[in-house]
Enzyme design. Structure first.
Site, short mmCIF file in Angstrom:
data_model
loop_
_atom_site.label_atom_id
_atom_site.label_comp_id
_atom_site.label_asym_id
_atom_site.label_seq_id
_atom_site.Cartn_x
_atom_site.Cartn_y
_atom_site.Cartn_z
N CYS A 2 0.74 -1.09 0.09
CA CYS A 2 0.05 -0.12 -0.06
C CYS A 2 0.75 1.30 -0.01
CB CYS A 2 -0.98 0.12 1.11
SG CYS A 2 -1.94 -1.24 1.32
N ARG A 27 5.29 -0.16 -6.23
CA ARG A 27 5.50 -0.91 -5.07
C ARG A 27 4.32 -1.93 -5.08
NH1 ARG A 27 7.39 2.22 -0.49
NH2 ARG A 27 6.04 1.21 0.84
N TRP A 74 -3.00 -2.60 -1.57
CA TRP A 74 -2.53 -4.28 -1.91
C TRP A 74 -3.57 -4.78 -0.85
CZ3 TRP A 74 0.35 -8.03 0.44
CH2 TRP A 74 0.82 -8.93 -0.34
N ASN A 98 -1.84 2.30 5.92
CA ASN A 98 -0.89 1.18 5.33
C ASN A 98 -0.68 0.40 6.50
OD1 ASN A 98 -0.69 2.37 2.93
ND2 ASN A 98 1.44 2.74 3.19
N GLY A 99 -0.53 -0.86 6.32
CA GLY A 99 -0.17 -1.80 7.52
C GLY A 99 -1.54 -2.82 7.90
N GLU A 485 18.32 -17.23 -7.21
CA GLU A 485 17.93 -15.89 -7.54
C GLU A 485 17.53 -16.02 -9.02
OE1 GLU A 485 17.50 -13.29 -6.22
OE2 GLU A 485 17.63 -11.83 -7.52
N LYS A 489 13.80 -14.80 -9.91
CA LYS A 489 13.54 -13.93 -10.94
C LYS A 489 12.70 -14.38 -11.89
CE LYS A 489 14.71 -10.83 -9.81
NZ LYS A 489 15.41 -10.64 -8.63
N GLU A 492 9.20 -14.93 -10.61
CA GLU A 492 8.41 -13.50 -10.32
C GLU A 492 7.76 -12.90 -11.45
OE1 GLU A 492 10.72 -11.03 -6.76
OE2 GLU A 492 11.89 -11.59 -8.50
N HIS A 508 19.83 -36.20 -5.67
CA HIS A 508 19.02 -36.33 -4.40
C HIS A 508 17.46 -35.66 -4.76
CE1 HIS A 508 22.19 -37.67 -2.36
NE2 HIS A 508 22.93 -36.21 -2.70
N LYS A 607 7.01 -4.40 -4.04
CA LYS A 607 8.27 -3.89 -3.83
C LYS A 607 8.84 -4.03 -2.66
CE LYS A 607 12.44 -2.39 -5.73
NZ LYS A 607 13.01 -3.57 -6.21
C1 G6P Z 1 10.14 -8.04 -1.83
C2 G6P Z 1 10.72 -7.46 -3.49
C3 G6P Z 1 11.93 -8.37 -3.43
C4 G6P Z 1 12.83 -8.05 -2.46
C5 G6P Z 1 12.05 -8.67 -1.03
C6 G6P Z 1 13.15 -8.13 0.36
O1 G6P Z 1 9.63 -9.36 -2.07
O2 G6P Z 1 9.70 -7.83 -4.30
O3 G6P Z 1 12.60 -8.02 -4.67
O4 G6P Z 1 14.05 -8.75 -2.58
O5 G6P Z 1 11.02 -7.87 -0.87
O6 G6P Z 1 12.90 -6.70 0.18
P1 G6P Z 1 13.90 -5.72 0.82
O7 G6P Z 1 13.82 -4.29 0.67
O8 G6P Z 1 14.26 -6.23 2.39
O9 G6P Z 1 15.42 -5.92 -0.04
#
Ligand code: G6P
Length: 612
Positions: A2, A27, A74, A98-99, A485, A489, A492, A508, A607
């Site tokens: 949010c 975000r 959100w 927010n929250g 990673e 990616k 996501e 395994h 984000k």
């Molecule tokens: C969300 C974002 C990721 C990020 C993660 C941790 O999931 O989409 O890209 O790695 O949060 O966020 P931070 O700001 O703590 O790195």
């Protein structure tokens, strides 16, 4: 997650609120809304979907007002519908939030018993009714909010307006970020300063528990009803205004910004091939005392931490543990004397990482255990930076794409600097080894630029992924976290199911998945594990798997039937994960574009995850 924008001015702020919401779109959100106070009325519009839908509705209704609040939501409590979108109203009161209000159900039951009618399924609506109700006895809006806040459990940031207070915006920060943007004859609030950068570069960063009253000409901050002083900080004019420029997506722009971002990040710490004397010096932590390192992080930042573990242990013989914050915070880990706790976070606001940090600090203080804390972060003004002893900034500039790219590689560069610094102080690494690694670090931006030249080759390979349902990423050593990673990616942003594995674990389990239809991405830098990795590649090929190999140009790995190879410039094995991030980022990006997904704002993701 949010986003909040609000303001009080002489001019109409409708456009400022809409533009602010647009700057928060990155975000992640699913609906948006806005409320303005005008001539004793609350004028509200809310829409599901993008901010442009809201903008259209606001324009059609010709909404104007010089006091208002706006929000991107959100969904947490209740589906993304218009009724659940903020602001929420109770009579003359409008609220954005927010929250999460954890005890909203019991508050709702009490309010319903008093006759308040709820029109949404959100936790937020209780706040609007509570303030409305508190005003029956409170002398003014500020006092009413002060009465309500102690009744709320959870983490929240609020913006509140009332028709009888046409020059007053009340805001609360209690566990969720909130900044005040200081203007001339007008003042603003937002959950992210980025929203306000076009109108001001002067900010007040509220602290947890602060309640503020903004008018056009004044800002008063209170804690427990008592006024407190909060400094105004002027932001450096170089803070970029984040636009996509010539690129189709922020993510692509950010991938291409990496060589420069790394250069910036290492420059702050280095003097030729040595660490600057003042690097991480001016703090009250003596690194020579550190006996252990505990890294806490989420998502991509956690993968950076996994790589640093190899570096801490191999280079400077310092034990290092890494854990995802959402587990760490709930399992009462043992706090060991002389441990350095390192939070890694792009935003510095991730709820789980922040909570893990706070909990650790509290428990250490209670038990009188001596620990040090440090944040590696991309946002200088974030909560984590403010709450740890040390901070080491990744100078990547604003990262807008939800899928983290340049924040990740700059985190790696920063972590290497930290390892070298601690090793130097503890005398656990030779001076010439430090110089040699630093020389290689300086060279990384150039190697990254050369690797970016492989973009077209990677685009061609991406075409072979676009119809796939599953994908496996394999690596060994520090490439194992890059495999994780890469898989993160891809899932996501392209929504293809992907798994990252340590190649040694292939037998395994994951080998059972390998067939004609399973692309397997291999990360093959020139390192001690290369021969073992080649055996793993054979195992995949023998089962009909198709290999996509990002290999060092000296590895001897060649194209053949069902083995596609992109050669990566030779790089010091230690620093290879920084460089091998690029091909996996580009691959995911191109596959997502080919599949037509929303690359910068993938579905269901945010984000900055500021709620649990
Ligand atoms: C969300 C974002 C990721 C990020 C993660 C941790 O999931 O989409 O890209 O790695 O949060 O966020 P931070 O700001 O703590 O790195």
């Amino acid at each position: 997650m949010c986003g909040i924008v609000g303001g009080v001015a002489e001019r109409s702020i409708t456009n400022i609120l809409i533009e602010g919401l647009k700057r928060l779109e990155y975000r992640g959100y699913d609906s948006a809304g806005l409320a303005l106070i005008n001539a004793g009325q609350v004028l509200r519009q809310r829409r599901v979907g993008k901010v442009v839908n809201l903008e259209q509705a606001v324009n059609e209704a010709d909404l104007m007002g010089s006091l208002g609040i706006a929000h991107t939501r959100w969904a947490t409590h209740g589906k993304p519908t218009e009724d659940n979108a903020h602001p929420h109203i109770s009579g003359p009161v409008a609220v954005v939030h927010n929250g999460i209000i954890e005890n909203y159900q019991e508050l709702k039951d009490d309010l319903e018993a008093l006759g308040y009618v709820f029109t949404s399924q959100t936790d937020t609506e209780v706040v609007a009714h509570l303030v409305h109700d508190a005003l029956k006895s409170a002398p003014n809006l500020l006092k009413a909010v002060e009465q309500v806040v102690p009744q709320l459990k959870g983490a929240f940031a609020l913006g509140i307006v009332h028709t009888d207070y046409p020059d007053e915006l009340i805001t609360v920060r209690e566990g969720s970020p909130l900044v005040i943007g200081v203007g001339i004859g007008e003042n603003f609030i937002s959950s992210d300063q980025l929203a306000l950068l076009p109108i001001t570069n002067r900010f007040i960063y509220l602290e947890e528990g602060d309640i503020a009253r903004l008018t056009r000409d004044s800002i008063e901050v209170f804690v427990n009803g008592q006024p407190v002083e909060r400094p105004i900080k002027e932001l450096d004019a170089t803070v970029s205004n984040a636009s996509k420029g010539e690129y189709k997506h922020y993510m692509l722009k950010e991938i291409y910004e990496q060589p420069e971002a790394i250069q910036q990040t290492i420059s702050q710490a280095l003097n030729g091939n040595t660490l600057r004397d003042d690097f991480l010096k001016n703090a009250d932590v003596d690194f020579s005392q550190i006996q252990n390192v505990q890294i806490i992080a989420c998502g991509t930042s956690y993968h950076a931490g996994m790589i640093a573990k190899y570096w801490f242990e191999q280079l400077i013989n310092l034990p290092c543990q890494v854990e995802i914050a959402s587990e760490f915070r709930y399992r009462t880990p043992v706090i060991v004397n002389h441990t350095l706790y390192v939070c890694i976070s792009q935003s510095g606001e991730t709820a789980d990482t922040l909570a893990a940090l706070r909990d650790t600090q509290k428990r250490a203080a209670e038990k009188n255990i001596h620990i040090a804390t440090l944040t590696i972060c991309n946002v200088a003004t974030s909560s984590m930076v403010r709450e740890t002893h040390h901070s080491l900034l990744t100078l990547a500039g604003p990262e807008i794409g939800v899928a983290s790219t340049k924040a990740f590689t700059t985190q790696l560069a920063a972590l290497m600097l930290l390892v070298l610094k601690i090793g130097q102080v503890k005398q656990s690494i030779a001076a010439d080894e430090i110089s040699s690694i630093i020389a290689d670090l300086w060279h990384i931006p150039k190697v990254m630029l050369d690797t970016l030249q492989k973009d077209k080759e990677i685009l061609r390979l991406s075409d072979l992924f676009k119809e796939k349902q599953h994908c496996l990423f394999l690596g060994r050593g520090t490439e194992f976290p890059i495999a994780l990673e890469g898989a993160l990616k891809l899932k996501e942003i392209s929504y293809i199911h992907a798994e990252g594995y340590a190649a040694g674990e292939l037998k395994h389990g994951p080998l059972a998945l390998v067939d004609n239809d399973m692309p397997v991405v291999i990360l093959a830098p020139q390192d001690d594990m290369l021969d073992k990795l080649k055996s793993n590649m054979e195992e995949v090929q023998a089962r009909g798997g198709e290999l996509f190999v990002f290999a060092d140009e000296t590895s001897g790995i060649k194209e053949k039937d069902r083995q596609h190879v992109v050669l990566v410039p030779n790089v010091n094995a230690l620093l290879a994960p920084i460089v091998y991030s690029i091909p996996v980022q580009l691959l995911s990006y191109h596959v997502a574009v080919l599949r037509g997904t929303d690359v910068d704002q993938p579905r269901n993701l945010a984000k900055s995850v500021t709620v649990e």
